[in-house]
Write a protein that holds these residues in place. Structure first.
Motif, PDB file in Angstrom:
ATOM      1  N   ILE A 239     -37.989 -79.983  11.070  1.00  0.00           N
ATOM      2  CA  ILE A 239     -37.972 -79.373  12.207  1.00  0.00           C
ATOM      3  C   ILE A 239     -36.747 -80.316  13.091  1.00  0.00           C
ATOM      4  N   ILE A 240     -36.303 -81.764  12.606  1.00  0.00           N
ATOM      5  CA  ILE A 240     -35.640 -82.404  12.877  1.00  0.00           C
ATOM      6  C   ILE A 240     -34.290 -81.775  12.126  1.00  0.00           C
ATOM      7  N   ASP A 241     -34.437 -81.545  11.405  1.00  0.00           N
ATOM      8  CA  ASP A 241     -33.597 -80.608  10.202  1.00  0.00           C
ATOM      9  C   ASP A 241     -33.232 -79.458  10.645  1.00  0.00           C
ATOM     10  N   LYS A 242     -33.406 -78.757  11.431  1.00  0.00           N
ATOM     11  CA  LYS A 242     -33.702 -77.537  11.732  1.00  0.00           C
ATOM     12  C   LYS A 242     -32.925 -77.573  13.233  1.00  0.00           C
ATOM     13  N   ILE A 243     -33.083 -78.403  14.180  1.00  0.00           N
ATOM     14  CA  ILE A 243     -32.813 -78.338  15.521  1.00  0.00           C
ATOM     15  C   ILE A 243     -31.605 -79.471  15.690  1.00  0.00           C
ATOM     16  N   THR A 244     -31.784 -80.166  14.939  1.00  0.00           N
ATOM     17  CA  THR A 244     -30.371 -81.351  14.680  1.00  0.00           C
ATOM     18  C   THR A 244     -29.467 -80.535  13.911  1.00  0.00           C
ATOM     19  N   ASP A 245     -29.587 -79.736  13.391  1.00  0.00           N
ATOM     20  CA  ASP A 245     -28.364 -78.767  12.962  1.00  0.00           C
ATOM     21  C   ASP A 245     -28.024 -77.733  13.822  1.00  0.00           C
TER      22      ASP A 245
END
Length: 256
Positions: A239-245
């Motif tokens: 989720i961190i990957d997805k949103i920060t990307d």
């Protein structure tokens, strides 16, 4: 993952850079934003980008610790570079009162000028703010820039966030400091920032995250930062990957 602030173009990485990039990409780091710091590094940033054009983006500015009496001589260079259309941001720019308070008047002028240039080219601004929140906000509140702002290497607390948000609604770059034992206030602040305003960064070669603190930092260590944020927010790292990307792609106009 996108490393939104890394100085991998520094010459001291030498021939190791190919292995570093390969390792970072294997670990899921797909793109690298390269902020300029001074006149000398302009060619270094451009050369690095020319070698790895599909996975890097460039930012142009003069770092506050490089602001000296002749700082205005850099402005025509900066404008020429930005007019090429090759850059995704202005930066890194801002105020640093940790190293030299005597240059504050010059730093204020340079920061204000570079914010104005960012507005001219409608580019986001990567802000270096060290022990200078009030001074930085003084300029922002005066200029009222109508472009996205990123408080790079944010290491403050929740009160700092509330002060900043009185004058603007920026993104916050979180790096290896979040993994340090002496940074509980920053970890609490991350909850107040909210994931939709967080960017991942290494600030390599500085601020290496635990468990590699003490070594030279590089972008392959970005997952350690992502994982600590996931732990703090009690979210899956994906989720961190997805949103920060999504945040980084929107701000810096990075395509897949």
């Amino acid at each position: 993952m996108i490393d939104t602030h890394t100085h991998l173009y520094y010459p001291d990485y030498g021939e190791a850079i190919n292995d570093i990039l390969a390792r970072a990409q294997e670990l899921g780091v797909s793109h690298f934003v390269l902020p300029n710091v001074n006149e000398e590094s302009v060619a270094q940033v451009r050369d690095f980008h020319s070698r790895f054009p599909h996975v890097t983006s460039m930012a142009m500015g003069i770092h506050p610790t490089d602001v000296k009496d002749n700082w205005e001589e850099f402005i025509p260079i900066m404008e020429k570079e930005l007019s090429s259309g090759d850059y995704v941001a202005v930066g890194e720019v801002g105020i640093d009162l940790y190293w030299d308070k005597s240059t504050l008047p010059l730093q204020l002028e340079a920061f204000q000028r570079q914010l104005t240039i960012a507005m001219k080219y409608q580019l986001p601004v990567i802000i270096h703010c060290r022990e200078a929140i009030e001074e930085t906000m003084e300029v922002i509140e005066k200029i009222r820039p109508n472009v996205p702002l990123i408080f790079h290497s944010f290491t403050g607390n929740s009160e700092d966030i509330r002060r900043i948000r009185k004058g603007c609604d920026p993104f916050f770059g979180i790096n290896g400091v979040v993994t340090y034992k002496n940074a509980p206030a920053l970890r609490d602040a991350i909850k107040e920032i909210g994931l939709n305003k967080i960017l991942l960064e290494t600030d390599a070669p500085y601020l290496t995250p635990v468990p590699h603190r003490g070594k030279r930092n590089d972008s392959s260590f970005l997952p350690f930062i992502r994982d600590k944020i996931a732990e703090v927010l009690e979210l899956d790292p994906s989720i961190i990957d997805k949103i920060t990307d999504e945040n980084a792609k929107a701000i810096f106009n990075i395509s897949d």
